[in-house]
Design a protein around this motif. Structure first.
Motif, PDB file in Angstrom:
ATOM      1  N   ARG A  34       0.108   4.582  -2.747  1.00  0.00           N
ATOM      2  CA  ARG A  34      -0.402   5.917  -2.413  1.00  0.00           C
ATOM      3  C   ARG A  34       0.289   6.415  -1.154  1.00  0.00           C
ATOM      4  N   THR A  35       0.238   7.717  -0.946  1.00  0.00           N
ATOM      5  CA  THR A  35       0.876   8.281   0.228  1.00  0.00           C
ATOM      6  C   THR A  35      -0.034   8.170   1.439  1.00  0.00           C
ATOM      7  N   ASP A  36       0.536   8.345   2.619  1.00  0.00           N
ATOM      8  CA  ASP A  36      -0.227   8.222   3.863  1.00  0.00           C
ATOM      9  C   ASP A  36      -1.342   9.261   3.980  1.00  0.00           C
ATOM     10  N   ASP A  37      -1.197  10.410   3.350  1.00  0.00           N
ATOM     11  CA  ASP A  37      -2.195  11.466   3.489  1.00  0.00           C
ATOM     12  C   ASP A  37      -3.285  11.404   2.425  1.00  0.00           C
ATOM     13  N   GLU A  38      -3.301  10.361   1.613  1.00  0.00           N
ATOM     14  CA  GLU A  38      -4.362  10.213   0.598  1.00  0.00           C
ATOM     15  C   GLU A  38      -5.504   9.381   1.137  1.00  0.00           C
ATOM     16  N   THR A  50       0.829  -1.214   0.000  1.00  0.00           N
ATOM     17  CA  THR A  50       0.000   0.000   0.000  1.00  0.00           C
ATOM     18  C   THR A  50       0.861   1.261   0.000  1.00  0.00           C
ATOM     19  N   GLY A  51       1.963   1.260   0.746  1.00  0.00           N
ATOM     20  CA  GLY A  51       2.853   2.416   0.792  1.00  0.00           C
ATOM     21  C   GLY A  51       3.482   2.751  -0.544  1.00  0.00           C
ATOM     22  N   PHE A  52       3.470   1.787  -1.463  1.00  0.00           N
ATOM     23  CA  PHE A  52       4.022   2.033  -2.789  1.00  0.00           C
ATOM     24  C   PHE A  52       2.921   2.375  -3.804  1.00  0.00           C
TER      25      PHE A  52
END
Length: 152
Positions: free
Chosen positions: A148-152, A144-146
């Motif tokens: 989208r970013t954490d703030d999306e 998941t980290g690859f």
């Protein structure tokens, strides 16, 4: 995060396109949180298509959706409902853009491979028709980290 119900319709199952369709959703970053094959009954068809039951075309819709198994899929992702509907293309496969699922694999208005929820309210209603809450799996993907970013 949104959830959406996807039905791989009888034509999708009969044409052996299940894997192709699922792989496109996964490649887009949508997460499968529920999956099962079932035979839609006339009763389930009437519940699912409740807004169409009194319309002249309903019987042909019911005849089609009950003609062979379907695969019910619960998907989750950022703006999942809109993303899925864009991936499907126009309802009529003849008018769907190339690159969309219907544009690439359908040439019919009714036999258009896939149903997808059109709003959060319909997604909630439809998911409840096809899945019990314990059949939906909440889990994290290591990739998941690859995607989208954490703030999306």
């Amino acid at each position: 995060m949104q959830r959406s119900l996807i039905l791989l319709k009888p034509d999708c199952v009969q044409r052996r396109l299940i894997g192709e369709v699922l792989s496109r959703f996964e490649a887009k970053g949508l997460q499968i949180i529920g999956l099962k094959m079932l035979q839609v009954t006339p009763e389930l068809s009437r519940k699912h298509y409740a807004e169409h039951v009194e319309k002249p075309f309903y019987q042909s819709l019911e005849d089609f959706i009950t003609s062979a198994p379907v695969v019910a899929v619960a998907l989750e992702g950022l703006e999942a409902i809109g993303v899925v509907r864009e991936m499907l293309g126009a309802t009529n496969g003849l008018k769907a853009a190339p690159g969309t699922l219907r544009g690439d694999f359908s040439s019919s208005r009714q036999m258009n491979l896939v149903h997808a929820s059109d709003s959060e309210a319909s997604a909630e209603r439809e998911l409840d028709l096809y899945f019990r809450s314990e059949e939906l799996c909440d889990y994290s993907l290591c990739l998941t980290g690859f995607m989208r970013t954490d703030d999306e």
